[in-house]
Design an enzyme around this catalytic site. Structure first.
Site, PDB file in Angstrom:
ATOM      1  N   CYS A 251       0.842  -1.186   0.000  1.00 16.53           N
ATOM      2  CA  CYS A 251       0.000   0.000   0.000  1.00 16.53           C
ATOM      3  C   CYS A 251       0.881   1.241   0.000  1.00 16.53           C
ATOM      4  CB  CYS A 251      -0.913  -0.001   1.223  1.00 16.53           C
ATOM      5  SG  CYS A 251      -2.008   1.437   1.317  1.00 16.53           S
TER       6      CYS A 251
ATOM      7  N   HIS B  82      -9.253  -3.292  -2.493  1.00 12.53           N
ATOM      8  CA  HIS B  82      -8.228  -2.588  -1.726  1.00 12.53           C
ATOM      9  C   HIS B  82      -8.602  -1.114  -1.562  1.00 12.53           C
ATOM     10  CE1 HIS B  82      -3.900  -1.943  -0.514  1.00 12.53           C
ATOM     11  NE2 HIS B  82      -4.268  -0.708  -0.807  1.00 12.53           N
ATOM     12  N   GLU B  83      -8.985  -0.457  -2.656  1.00  7.53           N
ATOM     13  CA  GLU B  83      -9.324   0.961  -2.586  1.00  7.53           C
ATOM     14  C   GLU B  83     -10.636   1.185  -1.841  1.00  7.53           C
ATOM     15  OE1 GLU B  83      -6.944   2.789  -3.314  1.00  7.53           O
ATOM     16  OE2 GLU B  83      -5.813   1.262  -4.390  1.00  7.53           O
TER      17      GLU B  83
ATOM     18  N   HIS C 154     -10.117   1.425   1.772  1.00  8.62           N
ATOM     19  CA  HIS C 154      -9.598   2.718   2.213  1.00  8.62           C
ATOM     20  C   HIS C 154     -10.720   3.673   2.605  1.00  8.62           C
ATOM     21  CE1 HIS C 154      -5.274   2.782   2.016  1.00  8.62           C
ATOM     22  NE2 HIS C 154      -5.247   2.244   0.809  1.00  8.62           N
TER      23      HIS C 154
END
Length: 232
Positions: A104, A148-149, A152
């Protein structure tokens, strides 16, 4: 040790790093799709490429907003693969999962990389930078980047999904980042949030895969694949 650049060409935005509180949210929906918002998206895409990433979320540039950008190829010349994802929802996670290495940009990429479990297929809804609705099924590496995003903007970091063994390996680097930041960092998620993550967090390291057999003849040169550690 890999460090993010202090400044990026064409933008005053910089990459936020663990344990900055903005990385833990909460994030607000985008309601104004004006020129300023579109310019921010453009700058984030440029920062992503400059940092050798394949995705970048708003929290990673200090914005408490629910949007992110990505290009699963990691190649700025591959414009058709660029995506701007606004106010997204993952409506369904496929049952099949895969464990692969992720890093990351907010934890210095490969410095804190480890094996993360993700669904191979996901179904998503979002709007683009023009506020046009998109409904898609994503698979493979693109599905991994999206997850993954999406994590966030939910306040979840990839390090939250590491097995205890992988977390122990990167803990010294994380402790250095905490020391550099100083008091007030947001370090962990609550047990309740961790228990609700989809797909479930791995409890331990998977058995190693058997190495592939040596080819009988010289293989043709393959195209370069995008780095698996350069996520947003």
């Amino acid at each position: 040790m890999r460090l993010n650049p202090e400044k990026f060409d064409g933008s005053d935005l910089t990459i936020t790093e663990y344990p900055m509180p903005v990385l833990r949210g909460p994030c607000a929906d985008i309601v104004d799709f004006d020129d300023d918002f579109k310019q921010t998206c453009k700058e984030m895409m440029s920062i992503m490429y400059q940092a050798d990433g394949v995705g970048l979320a708003a929290t990673q540039v200090g914005l408490w907003k629910r949007f992110f950008v990505y290009n699963p190829t990691g190649d700025r010349l591959m414009k058709p693969y660029e995506r701007i994802v606004v106010n997204p929802r993952i409506t369904k996670y496929g049952e099949a999962t895969a464990d692969e290495e992720e890093g990351c940009l907010s934890s210095r990429s490969e410095n804190c990389a480890g094996v993360i479990r993700r669904s191979l297929d996901i179904w998503v809804e979002y709007v683009d930078e023009r506020n046009k609705k998109r409904t898609k099924k994503l698979s493979g590496f693109e599905a991994r980047v999206f997850q993954h995003e999406y994590d966030h903007i939910e306040g979840v970091l990839h390090i939250d999904r590491l097995s205890p063994e992988d977390r122990a390996k990167v803990e010294p680097e994380l402790e250095r980042m905490v020391a550099e930041y100083g008091p007030g960092g947001a370090l962990t998620l609550t047990p309740e949030i961790l228990a609700a993550l989809r797909p479930e967090v791995r409890s331990g390291r998977m058995p190693p895969m058997e190495p592939p057999a040596a080819p009988a003849k010289k293989a043709k040169k393959k195209k370069k694949k995008p780095a698996k550690t350069g996520f947003g």
